[in-house]
Design an enzyme around this catalytic site. Structure first.
Site, short mmCIF file in Angstrom:
data_model
loop_
_atom_site.label_atom_id
_atom_site.label_comp_id
_atom_site.label_asym_id
_atom_site.label_seq_id
_atom_site.Cartn_x
_atom_site.Cartn_y
_atom_site.Cartn_z
N PHE A 218 0.92 -1.23 -0.03
CA PHE A 218 -0.13 0.01 -0.13
C PHE A 218 0.88 1.23 -0.07
O PHE A 218 1.82 1.26 0.89
CB PHE A 218 -0.98 -0.09 1.13
CG PHE A 218 -1.68 1.22 1.36
CD1 PHE A 218 -2.17 1.98 0.31
CD2 PHE A 218 -2.08 1.80 2.65
CE1 PHE A 218 -3.20 3.05 0.69
CE2 PHE A 218 -3.07 2.60 2.92
CZ PHE A 218 -3.33 3.43 1.88
N CYS A 219 0.56 2.11 -0.87
CA CYS A 219 1.37 3.52 -1.09
C CYS A 219 3.06 3.24 -1.23
O CYS A 219 3.40 2.22 -1.83
CB CYS A 219 1.07 4.31 0.08
SG CYS A 219 1.62 6.13 -0.09
#
Length: 573
Positions: free
Chosen positions: A301-302
């Protein structure tokens, strides 16, 4: 050109809490641009405006200002199509309506000037950002003497609202940040980050959590989740009803999750190579050893997506392929389009960071938090200035904003490498351009089906930039790649559980091409959460169903601490 300092802007505002002279001066009719504050920005940036375009903008402005003044003289209230001025107090008195309308007119004029400058694209973007920050800060809603809502509250409470507001402001000054929620309402491990599990491994970079099964059988291949290291992991595990971690466990997956350490001085020497080798690669090894599988489903994530993808490319160069699928949520691999964050990255700014912390040191979490707040200053700064300080209202409890305030530091060497090689020079996408942990990085060597998610209103990772990962991975077999576009922004789009039945998402089953506009034009919108689509992808690559493990860890990696572990509880401030 100087960089925008949101903390300096906020401090300057606090020194002028009830002084509206700067605002009044700024709001004078722009009969001449000679004294407009934007000129300082333009002069410093070496930008100009075409005289013909400038004359037209001035003419349009004076015409609109004349119409506004004429409406005021006959007591005709202007329309205020801005949520900052939606309360009835702005419409009950002509002077306040005129004040807001004048501000909005001047704001449009200044942004039009910024958009008309003749300068390279990056300089123009920086000018626009700086002008927007100036405009947002000078809203009449931000000052007691020009905010009728705050004035009404002051009268109604016989001065109590102002007294409370000042008390809250002084408390925030001690903290060094604006309170966005009632932080006393939450506690990590008590009512956020509560999914049951145990810590099965730790080194100085991270703890690895293995979550307790919630189903009798599980997919034989586990899921390893790598969250961003610039925030705490529990954005993925806020509360049971909106926890992506718990959802994955409920779908029959043995979930492992990386909980990054919140760096202190002892980690001031940590590099990007360390995050890849001692972080993501080590987590992969432990998850495979405990599950007795040679492959896992990987998730990033990210920034976590950038880290796990780099790790998988390093391993691929070593001839190792430990994942059966890869999920990337709002992650960047191609940094050609970094949205508004691009205003903070240039050679001068990166070199300055390298000089100060590149050889050792920490980037304080408050610096990152301040930067991200400035990207949405009206929502994340001035909204709370108005409610907390001018009206004396206590911010209500909100788990997401509690997480947002729980910032993390970053090791200087790691941050500077990341800033230069990705955001500034965009080398990660180029095969062999980078060497990490002793190996050449070629994302095209990662051999695994890919699920990419982007949020349509994401201002940190524009969805087109997230989509670009589908062009870098599996380059000769793009049928293995899928892309899902969700509504809302960087965080709210991700944290969208099915039970809420909120928002929507878009999918296009055809092969992922190179044109984002074509993909969107052929996509179908579906109501609700994208999570079930992801769950189908994971199930496809999770292997057969087996009996859920009765205990976590193994003889080499014995559980020693209950989730969420101790690392996540370390605060940067």
């Amino acid at each position: 050109m100087k960089t925008f300092d949101p903390q300096a802007m906020y401090s300057e505002w606090m020194s002028q809490l009830v002084n509206h002279n700067p605002w009044q001066e700024w709001m004078k009719p722009a009969t001449s641009v000679a004294h407009l504050p934007i000129l300082d920005v333009l002069k410093e940036a070496g930008a100009t405006i075409n005289p013909t375009a400038l004359a037209q903008l001035q003419a349009d402005y004076m015409r609109e200002f004349g119409q506004l003044w004429q409406s005021f003289t006959v007591s005709k209230l202007p329309e205020l199509n801005d949520k900052r001025f939606s309360a009835k107090d702005w419409h009950n008195h002509a002077m306040h309506s005129y004040s807001a309308a004048s501000y909005l007119l001047n704001a449009r004029f200044l942004m039009s000037l910024a958009e008309s400058v003749e300068a390279p694209a990056k300089i123009k973007q920086k000018i626009g950002f700086a002008v927007q920050q100036m405009i947002d800060a000078l809203s009449p809603a931000n000052f007691l003497v020009t905010n009728p809502e705050a004035q009404s509250k002051l009268i109604e409470t016989k001065g109590e609202s102002l007294a409370k507001g000042i008390t809250q402001m002084l408390a925030d000054m001690q903290k060094g940040r604006i309170s966005q929620t009632d932080e006393s309402a939450f506690e990590v491990g008590k009512n956020v980050a509560t999914t049951e599990g145990v810590v099965v491994f730790e080194n100085r970079l991270f703890q690895l959590i293995q979550y307790t099964p919630l189903t009798k059988t599980v997919h034989q291949r586990p899921l390893l989740m790598v969250p961003p290291c610039i925030n705490k992991f529990y954005i993925l595990d806020l509360q049971p009803e909106n926890s992506l971690v718990r959802y994955a466990v409920e779908q029959g997956h043995t979930v492992f999750l990386v909980s990054w350490a919140n760096p202190d001085a002892s980690m001031s020497d940590v590099t990007w190579d360390d995050y890849v080798e001692q972080g993501a690669i080590k987590a992969l090894e432990v998850a495979c050893a405990i599950s007795k599988q040679d492959k896992v489903n990987a998730f990033g994530f990210c920034v976590g997506g950038t880290i796990i993808s780099t790790a998988l490319a390093v391993l691929a160069d070593r001839g190792v392929h430990p994942v059966s699928s890869l999920t990337l949520l709002t992650a960047l691999l191609d940094f050609s389009n970094t949205g508004v964050l691009d205003v903070f990255v240039d050679e001068m700014q990166v070199a300055m960071r390298e000089q100060t912390i590149g050889g050792g040191g920490l980037l304080p979490g408050r610096d990152l938090a301040s930067t991200f707040s400035s990207l949405r200053a009206n929502d994340l700064v001035w909204n709370y200035v108005q409610s907390n300080y001018l009206k004396g209202e206590a911010p209500p409890p909100f788990d997401l904003l509690y997480w947002n305030a729980d910032s993390t530091n970053l090791p200087g060497p790691m941050f500077c490498w990341y800033l230069r090689n990705t955001y500034l020079e965009n080398k990660l996408k180029n095969p062999g351009a980078l060497t990490v942990a002793g190996n050449k990085v070629d994302l095209g060597k990662i051999d695994a089906p890919l699920f990419v998610y982007g949020s349509r209103e994401d201002h940190i990772v524009p969805w087109q930039a997230a989509f670009a990962s589908t062009q870098l991975l599996n380059p000769t077999n793009k049928d293995k790649n899928s892309f899902v576009l969700g509504a809302s922004g960087h965080i709210a789009g991700v944290v969208n559980p099915p039970a809420k039945k909120k928002r929507s998402y878009w999918i296009n089953p055809s092969a992922v091409g190179t044109d984002t506009n074509a993909w969107l034009a052929g996509a179908t919108e579906h109501a609700g959460s994208w999570w079930p689509v992801w769950a189908e992808f994971l199930a496809e690559h999770g292997g057969r169903m087996v009996k859920a493990p009765s205990v976590a860890g193994n003889k080499d990696f014995a559980p020693f601490e209950a989730a969420p572990g101790s690392y996540v509880k370390v605060r940067a401030d």
